[in-house]
Design an enzyme around this catalytic site. Structure first.
Site, PDB file in Angstrom:
ATOM      1  N   SER A 144       7.459  72.694  70.525  1.00 29.92           N
ATOM      2  CA  SER A 144       8.622  71.808  70.478  1.00 29.92           C
ATOM      3  C   SER A 144       8.382  70.680  69.484  1.00 29.92           C
ATOM      4  CB  SER A 144       8.882  71.205  71.861  1.00 29.92           C
ATOM      5  OG  SER A 144       9.916  70.249  71.822  1.00 29.92           O
ATOM      6  N   TYR A 157       7.403  65.913  79.648  1.00 25.29           N
ATOM      7  CA  TYR A 157       7.769  67.137  78.921  1.00 25.29           C
ATOM      8  C   TYR A 157       7.056  67.173  77.579  1.00 25.29           C
ATOM      9  CZ  TYR A 157      10.392  70.505  76.197  1.00 25.29           C
ATOM     10  OH  TYR A 157      10.720  71.567  75.395  1.00 25.29           O
TER      11      TYR A 157
END
Length: 244
Positions: A144, A157
């Protein structure tokens, strides 16, 4: 008929029931791979598997899977090898985002992200590596943007995705001599069901951010490599850095 680049190969895609996962299943099948679809939603897995078999003439296997359960992950690998004979590609795509602000994040939300994003990636990779060494295959992890740059909106996250990148790149250094390629695909926002209170599908209009099929094509590109390794591919919306 011309040979396809992944003819005779077999793959597992976790988180295969929607978004990046389902588009990755389609891309790998288009390239000729037989695909095991792993996620929790069995009805959705079977729907996608039937569609892919019809459209691309490959074999599929729908395996309801909780990637945080070591035994279930082991069964996924066993069923895949029994069905297809070997494993050539593992795509660690299953992921979860919950909460945001650390001070307000519940322990349950924290553990859910750690369990799926970290433990799930580890358990699937550990189970798959001996098989990928036999086939000199490809391991692809979905990282990510959040795993490369500080993310004040969701630090936990972000931390899980920094872990995924560090883990994958370190595994690459360990298994390269065994002929295994390890790749990390790093998207920014992707228009999928992914998200917490509001999904990215709801938040962004078509064309505003990256589409799932674009990430799937990056995964398929990495999976097609036979002698080289795609170390990392970053796919960001074109204005991502405009506010930096």
């Amino acid at each position: 008929m011309a040979a396809k680049p992944l003819d005779g190969k077999s793959a597992i895609v976790t988180g295969a029931s929607s978004g990046i996962g389902s588009e990755t299943v389609r891309a790998l099948a288009r390239d000729g791979a037989n695909v095991a679809l792993a996620a929790r939603r069995e009805d959705r897995l079977e729907e996608i598997a039937d569609e892919v078999e019809h459209d691309h003439g490959v074999e599929t296997l729908a395996v309801p899977t909780d990637v945080t359960d070591e035994g279930v992950v082991g069964e996924l690998l066993t069923e895949t090898v029994e069905a297809f004979g070997e494993l050539d590609v593992l795509v660690n795509n299953a992921g979860l985002a919950r909460g945001g602000d650390v001070a307000k994040l519940s322990t349950e939300e924290y553990r859910a992200m750690m369990d799926v994003n970290v433990d799930g990636t580890f358990l699937a990779t550990r189970a798959a590596l001996p098989l990928l060494e036999e086939s000199e295959g490809n391991l692809v992890c979905i990282g990510s943007f959040a795993g490369q740059y500080p993310r004040p909106s969701n630090p936990v996250y972000a931390a899980t995705k920094w872990w995924v990148r560090g883990f994958a790149l370190s595994v690459a250094a360990a298994v390269g001599e065994e002929g295994v390629a390890v790749s990390v695909i790093n998207p920014s926002e992707v228009r999928t069901e992914f998200g917490d209170d509001e999904s990215f599908n709801e938040r962004f209009a078509e064309g505003e951010v990256t589409e799932p099929v674009e990430i799937a094509e990056a995964v398929a590109f990495a999976a097609r490599q036979e002698n080289s390794t795609v170390s990392e591919l970053d796919l960001y919306r074109r204005d991502k850095f405009s506010g930096f």
